[in-house]
Write a protein that holds these residues in place. Structure first.
Motif, short mmCIF file in Angstrom:
data_model
loop_
_atom_site.label_atom_id
_atom_site.label_comp_id
_atom_site.label_asym_id
_atom_site.label_seq_id
_atom_site.Cartn_x
_atom_site.Cartn_y
_atom_site.Cartn_z
N TYR A 1 -47.04 -30.82 62.73
CA TYR A 1 -46.82 -29.37 62.61
C TYR A 1 -46.94 -28.70 63.98
CZ TYR A 1 -47.20 -24.54 61.08
OH TYR A 1 -46.98 -23.19 60.92
N GLY A 2 -47.93 -29.12 64.76
CA GLY A 2 -48.11 -28.54 66.08
C GLY A 2 -46.98 -28.87 67.03
N SER A 3 -46.40 -30.06 66.89
CA SER A 3 -45.34 -30.50 67.80
C SER A 3 -43.95 -30.07 67.36
CB SER A 3 -45.36 -32.03 67.95
OG SER A 3 -46.58 -32.48 68.49
N TYR A 4 -43.69 -30.15 66.05
CA TYR A 4 -42.33 -29.95 65.56
C TYR A 4 -42.21 -28.94 64.42
CZ TYR A 4 -42.32 -34.50 67.86
OH TYR A 4 -42.52 -35.51 68.75
N GLY A 5 -43.32 -28.38 63.98
CA GLY A 5 -43.26 -27.46 62.86
C GLY A 5 -43.01 -28.14 61.53
N THR A 6 -43.30 -29.45 61.45
CA THR A 6 -43.04 -30.23 60.23
C THR A 6 -43.96 -29.79 59.10
OG1 THR A 6 -42.48 -32.11 61.64
CG2 THR A 6 -42.85 -32.55 59.30
N ASP A 7 -43.39 -29.49 57.93
CA ASP A 7 -44.23 -29.10 56.79
C ASP A 7 -44.84 -30.34 56.14
OD1 ASP A 7 -42.36 -30.15 54.80
OD2 ASP A 7 -41.13 -28.38 55.21
N ILE A 8 -45.83 -30.12 55.27
CA ILE A 8 -46.56 -31.23 54.67
C ILE A 8 -45.67 -32.06 53.76
CG2 ILE A 8 -47.40 -29.80 52.76
CD1 ILE A 8 -49.25 -32.74 54.50
N ARG A 9 -44.73 -31.42 53.07
CA ARG A 9 -43.84 -32.17 52.18
C ARG A 9 -42.99 -33.17 52.97
NH1 ARG A 9 -40.23 -28.87 47.99
NH2 ARG A 9 -42.36 -28.40 47.29
#
Length: 297
Positions: free
Chosen positions: A63-71
């Motif tokens: 999330y910090g690096s790429y904004g990836t959500d948990i799903r």
């Protein structure tokens, strides 16, 4: 698999070619798992203790690096589990379904493949700075000590790529929302790989006169790398035009693109500035007694 590097090559070309060769190494041992999140999941599992690493910890990094959500993070974990590289456990080390609360640990398959991947990566680094044959003859072992420097190098380059992309995108005068949307896409492997067609190739250049590539040629070159169809490539090229990376041209009535006068120098600068970091990786990976006199950087 191993590339041949000429002493006279510009530093940006050397770094770009190494990065592309590394991704070939990765695909050789982890076919189909070429997303950034896959890479982080594998490295996290490979570096983790026997009890594993928490999914939440991996998600915080993504999330910090790429904004990836948990799903999406959980989907990438499932991909790696499906291919047999990781095992998913609960807090009591019992198998469970992938979830935010699960633990992730390496399998024997991952440990074996990861060691071979590290070995090939070290040989690729030695092809740039030293003698690969000397490395093969040395008593160096490809153990867990190699994982951390490799991980750190690619994290460092990811940050450099992010800075480069942001500088290019902001030249377009986009709204903050559009800048954020562009950055979310540009940090993915797919967009990076398309741009590297110029930086890692013999015809690559940082000048405004950088040669153009016909879209069909980009489709052909990217199929083996990304397994994306022509419509998906066309969409990504259109985005790169909109974000200031590519300028449209026409070659024999065919649509083509080339790096813009802003993007070309910025990308070359970021790659060239990564060369000293690549040398640091070499110093960390190869024991002093195994090194020949390095070539000038």
């Amino acid at each position: 698999m191993k590339a041949s590097y000429a002493d006279a090559e510009p530093p940006e070309r050397i770094v770009a070619r190494f990065l592309c060769e590394y991704h070939k190494i990765w695909q050789n041992y982890f076919p189909g798992l070429n997303k950034r999140a896959h890479w982080h999941v594998m490295f996290s599992a490979g570096c983790s203790p026997v009890e594993g690493v928490s999914c939440r910890s991996i998600h915080r990094t993504l999330y910090g690096s790429y904004g990836t959500d948990i799903r999406t993070c959980i989907e990438r974990v499932k991909d790696c589990e499906s291919d047999g590289f990781i095992k998913v456990m609960d807090a009591s080390s019992q198998p469970c379904a992938a979830s935010p609360a699960c633990m992730i640990a390496a399998t024997d398959k991952l440990n074996e493949s990861f060691g071979l991947h590290c070995r090939d990566t070290i040989e690729e680094v030695c092809a740039i700075f030293g003698d690969r044959e000397r490395l093969r003859q040395s008593a160096m072992s490809f153990d867990d000590a190699a994982i951390s420097p490799i991980f750190s190098f690619f994290n460092s380059y990811d940050q450099k790529w992010r800075e480069t992309c942001e500088a290019i995108v902001r030249q377009k005068g986009l709204t903050p929302a559009h800048v954020n949307d562009a950055m979310d896409h540009l940090v993915t492997y797919q967009y990076w790989a398309i741009v590297m067609l110029w930086s890692a190739s013999p015809f690559g250049t940082d000048h405004a006169t950088s040669p153009a590539l016909v879209i069909d040629e980009i489709n052909s070159r990217m199929w083996d790398v990304l397994r994306l169809g022509h419509l998906a490539i066309k969409e990504r090229v259109a985005n790169l035009i909109r974000w200031g990376f590519f300028a449209e041209q026409t070659i024999k009535k065919h649509k083509a693109v080339a790096l813009t006068p802003v993007a070309g120098p910025a990308i070359s600068k970021g790659l060239a500035e990564t060369k000293p970091v690549l040398r640091e990786l070499y110093v960390k990976l190869v024991p002093q007694q195994s090194r020949l006199v390095p070539v000038a950087s």
